[in-house]
Design a protein around this motif. Structure first.
Motif, mmCIF file in Angstrom:
data_model
loop_
_atom_site.group_PDB
_atom_site.id
_atom_site.type_symbol
_atom_site.label_atom_id
_atom_site.label_comp_id
_atom_site.label_asym_id
_atom_site.label_seq_id
_atom_site.Cartn_x
_atom_site.Cartn_y
_atom_site.Cartn_z
ATOM 1 N N ASN A 226 0.933 -0.816 -0.024
ATOM 2 C CA ASN A 226 -0.099 0.225 -0.065
ATOM 3 C C ASN A 226 0.754 1.031 0.182
ATOM 4 O O ASN A 226 0.469 2.037 -0.616
ATOM 5 N N ILE A 299 -0.372 -4.033 -8.442
ATOM 6 C CA ILE A 299 -0.639 -3.353 -6.618
ATOM 7 C C ILE A 299 -1.787 -3.442 -6.309
ATOM 8 O O ILE A 299 -2.426 -3.972 -5.216
ATOM 9 N N PRO A 301 -5.995 -3.872 -6.781
ATOM 10 C CA PRO A 301 -7.223 -4.020 -7.039
ATOM 11 C C PRO A 301 -8.435 -3.188 -8.080
ATOM 12 O O PRO A 301 -9.134 -3.128 -8.509
ATOM 13 N N ARG A 302 -8.166 -2.026 -7.056
ATOM 14 C CA ARG A 302 -8.945 -1.107 -7.059
ATOM 15 C C ARG A 302 -9.003 0.022 -8.244
ATOM 16 O O ARG A 302 -10.180 0.253 -8.951
ATOM 17 N N LYS A 304 -9.448 0.304 -12.335
ATOM 18 C CA LYS A 304 -9.016 -0.694 -13.549
ATOM 19 C C LYS A 304 -8.279 0.001 -14.686
ATOM 20 O O LYS A 304 -9.044 1.567 -14.449
ATOM 21 N N ARG A 306 -9.167 1.751 -17.806
ATOM 22 C CA ARG A 306 -10.344 1.491 -19.414
ATOM 23 C C ARG A 306 -10.450 3.451 -19.616
ATOM 24 O O ARG A 306 -10.181 4.391 -19.158
#
Lengths: 306, 599
Positions: A226, A299, A301-302, A304, A306
């Motif tokens: 984190n 690292i 996953p939040r 994305k 696009r």
């Protein structure tokens, strides 16, 4: 993901176009005259006009730029005015050395910076923390040529642990990579420290401790990933900072990279080389940032793309 | 309550005869600052029997959370430490344990769940990993076995699709699901004691209901003793057998829950209970007459947010935050919007002050919003002001509070500097602050005082409408009660209308003239307070009200129909829209939407 990548690559191409225009324009309005450099001081006005015509430098700016761009699209970066060689060949010969140096510097600054930052954060407020932060401040502030010469003097001249200069083996790489990376490691240790302090205060670290996990696991698995997140984006920016650093570092250590090439070209107003090196550097910066952005979702996953 | 427990938990018999599992004796927690030690919790003692639930209630700063951290051995060193007293877990003193020994107790014999389910799980690790590692930290089993146990724990907390949750990350789960995961994690090793620190404060009321039910069921199965830390007297009365009321680090009163609620001995306990907003049947002061003119009227207002994707980042989906909302707010009335998070109530507030673009017609104090010139926008802002939830975030920490309150006057170029200062001083006195405080900074005030400053700032321009978006939700109950009184007094005095937005049904019942209930961006029921609270018609309204914890230990809650699955998503692909719910008039302006099949 693919859509994101495509969009980012289109954006990158536009950025490179902008960079090429600005650089070309700056070189055009520059008072230094490349033709004088080629022709020499004693050349007649006629010779000068001839060379100018041959190089197409008597054309209006728009025509010159369009011509350059036209070549670039076909992969032709032009020929060096003075070395009479394809710019692409010159850069291709030297780029691997520079990339190696930058890679070494990134590894050095991350390893040194992150680990010192974590240690300082754990020992927050203590003597170790304070001395580390002073050291990092010195590392950030010290000019690279001073650091380079200092490292050379201590580790090459006095201790003979590493060669004084040159290129070819791992031991050749150590000192230049350290020199280039030391400023970044100063930055990263400070950023990692504050990031780590924030993370260690967060609720999920409290949860991890409340579960009864071992301290090392809390630090390594829960806190560090984190804490590193905000730093990844910085690595992309770093490549830009390196680009200015390699000119100095490559001269100090005699490292045969594009920094040296650029330095020589600037002195002689060798416009095609300056353009070529600038564009390759811009490419590296753009791709470096893209790469950093592409790593983040692995690292976190939040995030994305696009 | 106790009788019920005795029937269902044979093992956990009457608390006073069972051996105590946890004893806290003379606990004092001190903070060291500027070379001096100052106690934050003083001389706290209590015992906890196996299977018992004890509530520690109190307002912010009472030391209730510090107490729980001390029991866990998680006080942040070196500033905070247990300076006196003992914490005995089955006769073992936890305060004298080394960190490595304490680690074997934490999560194993004593587990804890926290207030913020959104931030209490590590965002970069899967649910399955976080659960399994909690088990593996204390039991020498393989990863595979730990995963199997983790899955079992998830099933025990009745989470939907437990297998899929194992591989998901916290951000993919709703707040209620995350709190279930936290409970699963805490109870996976069947601890003797579970500390629940405001476990439902951050959750919507219907989710709170489910989580409280779950905690109680699991406690019965496992015989876990629970220390429930909460500021919510409703939750206390529903969950606890005994109560400790804390104030400024000291236990003010301690006793069985019925005694505390029915015959409180200490004046602080009485004040605390008196300040708790209670939900009734909507009777009381009548709503205002219907002859006033509307200060704001909304007609078929829609707010949608685009979600972009694809190479050209075109709009692929839309969040339908507000769908076809029509309502009128009359001059001098308090109109409340209630609903759970994500229902669109705050979005309406933002649209009303022109902070988000909308479709449909919004008319406020004679201005029609949308396509306005910035000068018109400015005059609109004289008539509508907004007071937000978090007063600290709404006040610039670098400005003096006098400047903050006077800034609207300055922006609208009203008066000379002296006149402005005089007016600000008047406003300060009106909201219950003194004019000597004008030159202080926001951090020098308490939460309630800060919210008063925000209200004074909203009043500065003498608006016709004040939008209060969860304005009292972050305040302690006693402070909340005083701020609500102030709002009511200002309404009478200046004839201001409020759009009051809240998730707290009890507060809404106490302050509103008319109420609209929102669900998924649409109004499902609207009417006077008496109509909504006395005769709720829509099943969602009924469920909301039934879910509110009642601060009365004798209260028997009627069984609540369960919500099937998760709250549906308001995100639709482009071209699709949610079905419009037409409102039927039941007479006297009581509007209700037809209930969809299974609500």
């Amino acid at each position: 993901m693919l859509a994101y990548l495509t969009r980012r690559l289109i954006q990158s191409a536009l950025i490179l176009l902008g960079v090429s225009f600005i650089t070309f324009f700056l070189l055009y309005v520059l008072p230094a005259d490349p033709v004088r450099q080629i022709a020499g001081r004693s050349a007649t006005a006629e010779t000068v006009a001839n060379i100018r015509h041959q190089l197409g430098l008597d054309q209006p700016f728009v025509v010159q730029y369009a011509r350059y761009l036209g070549g670039l699209v076909q992969g032709d970066m032009g020929r060096s005015y003075l070395q009479k060689t394809e710019v692409a060949t010159l850069i291709a010969a030297r780029l691997p050395a520079t990339l190696l140096l930058m890679l070494g510097a990134i590894v050095a600054e991350l390893v040194i910076g992150l680990s010192l930052g974590v240690i300082a954060a754990i020992r927050r407020g203590g003597a170790l923390d304070q001395s580390l932060m002073i050291t990092s401040f010195v590392a950030v502030s010290a000019p690279q040529f001073v650091v380079g010469l200092l490292l050379l003097y201590v580790f090459a001249v006095k201790l003979s642990w590493f060669p004084i200069g040159g290129y070819g083996s791992f031991s050749h790489l150590v000192l230049p990579a350290l020199t280039l990376g030391i400023m970044g490691s100063g930055w990263y240790s400070r950023m990692m420290r504050s990031s780590m302090i924030d993370v260690l205060r967060s609720d999920y670290i409290r949860t991890a401790r409340a579960k009864g996990l071992k301290r090392m696991r809390v630090l390594a698995l829960h806190a560090m990933p984190n804490a590193i997140l905000p730093i990844i984006a910085m690595i992309g920016i770093d490549i830009g900072i390196f680009m200015s650093g390699i000119v100095v570092v490559e001269s100090v250590f005699g490292w045969p990279g594009i920094g040296q090439l650029a330095w020589q070209a600037i002195q002689r107003v060798d416009i095609p080389i300056i353009m070529g090196v600038t564009l390759v550097s811009a490419c590296a910066i753009v791709l470096g940032n893209l790469l950093a952005d592409m790593i983040t979702p692995f690292i976190d996953p939040r995030i994305k793309l696009r | 309550m106790i009788e019920v427990k005795d029937m269902t938990t044979g093992a956990a018999a009457a608390p006073d005869t069972a051996p105590p599992v946890l004893q806290v004796q003379g606990l004092t927690i001190s903070v060291r600052a500027e070379g001096r030690e100052r106690p934050l919790v003083s001389d706290l003692s209590f015992t906890l029997a196996r299977g018992e639930t004890i509530a520690i209630a109190g307002e912010s700063g009472s030391g209730k959370s510090l107490t729980s951290l001390a029991i866990m051995g998680l006080l942040p060193p070196p500033a905070l430490r247990v300076s006196e007293g003992r914490i005995l877990l089955n006769d073992q003193d936890l305060t004298s344990l080394s960190e490595s020994r304490m680690r074997t107790v934490r999560g194993n014999r004593i587990a804890m769940i926290f207030q913020e389910p959104m931030t209490s799980l590590n965002p970069v690790l899967t649910i399955g990993l976080q659960l399994a590692e909690a088990i593996r930290a204390h039991e020498p089993i393989s990863k595979r076995e730990a995963r199997a146990r983790a899955l079992e724990a998830l099933k025990a907390v009745r989470i939907s699709e437990p297998e899929r949750r194992m591989g998901q990350y916290p951000h993919e789960l709703s707040g209620g699901m995350r709190q279930r995961v936290m409970i699963a994690m805490a109870l996976a090793l069947r601890p003797d004691v579970l500390i629940a620190d405001e476990p439902t404060t951050a959750l919507d009321v219907t989710v709170q209901r489910e989580v409280l039910d779950l905690l109680r069921d699991l406690q019965r199965e496992m015989g876990t003793a629970i220390i429930l830390i909460t500021h919510d007297m409703g939750v206390v009365s529903e969950m606890a057998e005994r109560v400790i009321v804390m104030k400024q680090g000291r236990a003010v009163e301690q006793g069985p829950v019925r005694q505390i609620f029915e015959a409180p001995q200490e004046s602080y306990t009485r004040d605390l209970l008196a300040a708790v907003p209670r939900m009734g049947d909507g009777s009381g002061a009548p709503a205002r007459d219907g002859d006033a003119a509307p200060v704001a009227s909304l007609r078929d207002v829609r707010v949608r947010f685009d979600i972009r994707g694809g190479i050209l980042s075109q709009v692929t989906h839309r969040v339908h935050a507000v769908e076809n909302v029509s309502l009128d707010i009359m001059a001098g009335e308090t109109f409340s919007l209630v609903g759970e998070s994500g229902c669109g109530k705050s979005t309406i507030a933002k649209a009303l002050v022109g902070l988000v673009p909308h479709q449909g017609r919004i008319e406020v104090a004679g201005h029609v919003l949308g396509g306005m010139k910035s000068s018109d926008m400015k005059s609109l802002r004289r008539d509508v002001q907004i007071v937000f939830q978090d007063p600290m975030a709404a006040l610039d920490p670098r400005m003096r509070v006098g400047e903050l309150v006077g800034e609207p006057l300055l922006i609208h170029a009203i008066g000379t500097p002296e006149e402005r200062r005089e007016r600000v001083a008047g406003l300060f006195e009106r909201v219950g602050l003194s004019r000597d405080q004008l030159d202080r900074y926001p951090h020098e005030f308490s939460g309630g005082q800060r919210q008063r400053i925000c209200i004074a700032r909203a009043l500065a321009l003498q608006p016709k409408l004040i939008v209060a978006d969860e304005s009292v939700s972050a305040l302690d109950v006693s402070v909340q009660a005083r701020v609500l009184d102030l709002l009511a007094a200002l309404k009478r005095e200046f004839g201001i209308a409020y759009l009051f937005i809240s998730h707290d049904m009890a507060v809404v019942e106490n302050i509103s003239d008319r109420v609209a209930v929102m669900y998924m961006g649409q109004i499902v029921e609207m009417g006077t307070r008496a109509q909504i609270f006395g005769n709720p018609r829509h099943p969602y309204t009924k469920r909301l009200m039934a879910a509110v914890p009642v601060p009365d230990p004798t209260h028997r809650r009627p069984p609540v129909p369960r919500l099937a699955g998760e709250v549906p998503s308001p995100v639709y692909p482009v071209g699709e829209a949610p079905q419009r719910l037409p409102l039927r008039n039941l007479g006297d302006g009581h509007l209700v939407a037809d209930a969809p099949e299974p609500m």
